[in-house]
Motif scaffolding. Structure first.
Motif, PDB file in Angstrom:
ATOM      1  N   ASP A 272     -10.917   9.198  -2.187  1.00 22.98           N
ATOM      2  CA  ASP A 272     -11.505   9.179  -3.530  1.00 22.98           C
ATOM      3  C   ASP A 272     -11.229  10.430  -4.352  1.00 22.98           C
TER       4      ASP A 272
ATOM      5  N   ARG B 178       0.800  -1.226   0.000  1.00 20.83           N
ATOM      6  CA  ARG B 178       0.000   0.000   0.000  1.00 20.83           C
ATOM      7  C   ARG B 178       0.835   1.279   0.000  1.00 20.83           C
TER       8      ARG B 178
ATOM      9  N   GLU C  24      -7.914   0.266  -5.573  1.00 20.93           N
ATOM     10  CA  GLU C  24      -8.306  -0.090  -4.216  1.00 20.93           C
ATOM     11  C   GLU C  24      -7.310   0.488  -3.200  1.00 20.93           C
ATOM     12  N   GLY C  25      -6.021   0.356  -3.501  1.00 19.13           N
ATOM     13  CA  GLY C  25      -5.005   0.867  -2.593  1.00 19.13           C
ATOM     14  C   GLY C  25      -5.043   2.374  -2.469  1.00 19.13           C
ATOM     15  N   ARG C  26      -5.254   3.063  -3.568  1.00 19.16           N
ATOM     16  CA  ARG C  26      -5.300   4.528  -3.515  1.00 19.16           C
ATOM     17  C   ARG C  26      -6.548   5.039  -2.816  1.00 19.16           C
ATOM     18  N   ARG C  27      -7.660   4.350  -2.992  1.00 25.60           N
ATOM     19  CA  ARG C  27      -8.869   4.763  -2.273  1.00 25.60           C
ATOM     20  C   ARG C  27      -8.658   4.614  -0.767  1.00 25.60           C
ATOM     21  N   GLU C  28      -7.994   3.529  -0.375  1.00 26.19           N
ATOM     22  CA  GLU C  28      -7.762   3.295   1.048  1.00 26.19           C
ATOM     23  C   GLU C  28      -6.789   4.298   1.648  1.00 26.19           C
ATOM     24  N   THR C  29      -5.731   4.610   0.919  1.00 21.82           N
ATOM     25  CA  THR C  29      -4.651   5.404   1.501  1.00 21.82           C
ATOM     26  C   THR C  29      -4.742   6.895   1.190  1.00 21.82           C
TER      27      THR C  29
ATOM     28  N   THR D 260      -5.863   8.963  -7.251  1.00 24.34           N
ATOM     29  CA  THR D 260      -7.035   8.087  -7.241  1.00 24.34           C
ATOM     30  C   THR D 260      -7.922   8.364  -8.440  1.00 24.34           C
TER      31      THR D 260
ATOM     32  N   GLU E 168      -6.143  -3.300  -8.328  1.00 22.13           N
ATOM     33  CA  GLU E 168      -5.375  -3.281  -7.083  1.00 22.13           C
ATOM     34  C   GLU E 168      -4.913  -1.864  -6.754  1.00 22.13           C
TER      35      GLU E 168
END
Length: 339
Positions: A249, A208, A241-246, A254, A238
């Motif tokens: 949005d 991440r 998903e990682g950019r949304r989490e870290t 992202t 992948e």
């Protein structure tokens, strides 16, 4: 002394992000050094560089250039062309000129700095390696891909020898050379390097980390170019998903991931899956960049094209009209993007 304290406080403010406050103090420190020590004193020259670096960070490239040129002239006169401080000034001014788009002026300076570092420090010194990379990147930007490749290969070989295969600088060199080979059309050579870079980033930084996510996107883009759309899709998903989490949005990275995955799904015929992603990208770009930013205009066009492909001609027409109108306002009626 007092001037040194003012200068130190200015650098603290710069490090904290208070660039305006830092500028006031660094200008005061430079003015004081000029008055008390003279224009060619080492501390005055250092103050010029510190203030120039701040102005560069603030986007005042003309103001930065004037200071960096004065500091370089002073160091040439007082220290000579091969002194480490002079060579550092030559490299700094070269990088600034590159940022300003003066590629020929930048190249001459970066070549001089590299030659000087090779002579005085050797081919494997970290400062020499930095300049090899800088000049290689400049040549790539100028379109001299063969010249760039020779330098980037040298930098990578040196990083492997001196730092090991998993050092962050080595991984960066692997990634840079992979990107260059991609630009030259050597997709297989590029893939091997980009896979090595990604594997190294996963091992040393985790899945991440922003560098890992960037490497995932880079390899995904290469696979897309090679026609491996399924492989590219897995990586794009992948990364998103990682950019949304870290990052969230609405972060620019992202939004790029939304757009890239949406466009890939469109190319695969997954129009229903592509539409919400392209809408998310457009909505985010409108909110964060405004309706007339180039990235927003690209998003408008992409979504319009998708709606046209889906048969929603009214929706497509509204977006494509907006795109044409915005290009006319922003670039003029004869710009290639408008036409």
């Amino acid at each position: 002394d007092a001037l040194e304290a003012v200068n130190d406080l200015g650098q603290v403010l710069k490090a904290k992000g208070d660039l305006d406050g830092a500028e006031v103090l660094l200008r005061k420190a430079l003015e004081g050094s000029r008055e008390t020590l003279g224009d060619r004193h080492p501390r005055t020259l250092e103050s010029m560089l510190t203030l120039g670096s701040l102005l560069e960070e603030k986007g005042d490239l003309d103001g930065a250039e004037a200071l960096l040129r004065e500091a370089l002239e002073g160091r040439r006169e007082t220290l000579g062309d091969r002194h480490p401080s002079t060579l550092a000034s030559i490299g700094s001014l070269g990088s600034l000129l590159q940022d300003q788009g003066d590629m020929d002026g930048a190249e001459a300076l970066l070549r001089e700095a590299l030659e000087g570092n090779r002579e005085t420090l050797g081919d494997r010194h970290p400062n020499t390696l930095i300049l090899i990379f800088r000049l290689g990147s400049l040549l790539e930007e100028k379109g001299d891909l063969n010249g760039a490749e020779a330098l980037l290969r040298e930098a990578l070989e040196a990083c492997r020898e001196t730092l090991g295969d998993r050092h962050e600088n080595t991984l960066g060199s692997i990634n840079n050379l992979g990107g260059l080979l991609k630009a030259k059309g050597d997709l297989d050579g590029a893939e091997a390097l980009l896979r090595e870079d990604l594997e190294g980033c996963r091992e040393t930084l985790g899945d991440r980390h922003e560098s890992t996510l960037g490497s995932i996107m880079g390899l995904g883009s290469l696979l897309e170019k090679k026609g491996d759309l399924a492989g590219a899709e897995a990586l794009y998903r992948e990364a998103l998903e990682g950019r949304r989490e870290t990052l969230g949005d609405r972060h620019p990275d992202t939004l790029i991931s939304f757009s890239n995955l949406g466009s890939l799904l469109q190319d695969q015929g997954g129009l229903d899956g592509a539409e919400p992603l392209l809408r998310q990208a457009l909505e985010g770009n409108r909110e964060t960049l405004g309706d007339r930013h180039p990235d927003t205009l690209i998003s408008i066009f992409r979504l319009g094209s998708l709606l046209e492909e889906k048969g929603d001609l009214n929706g497509a027409q509204a977006l494509l009209r907006e795109s044409v109108e915005a290009h006319r306002e922003t670039f003029g009626s004869r710009h290639e993007g408008t036409l």
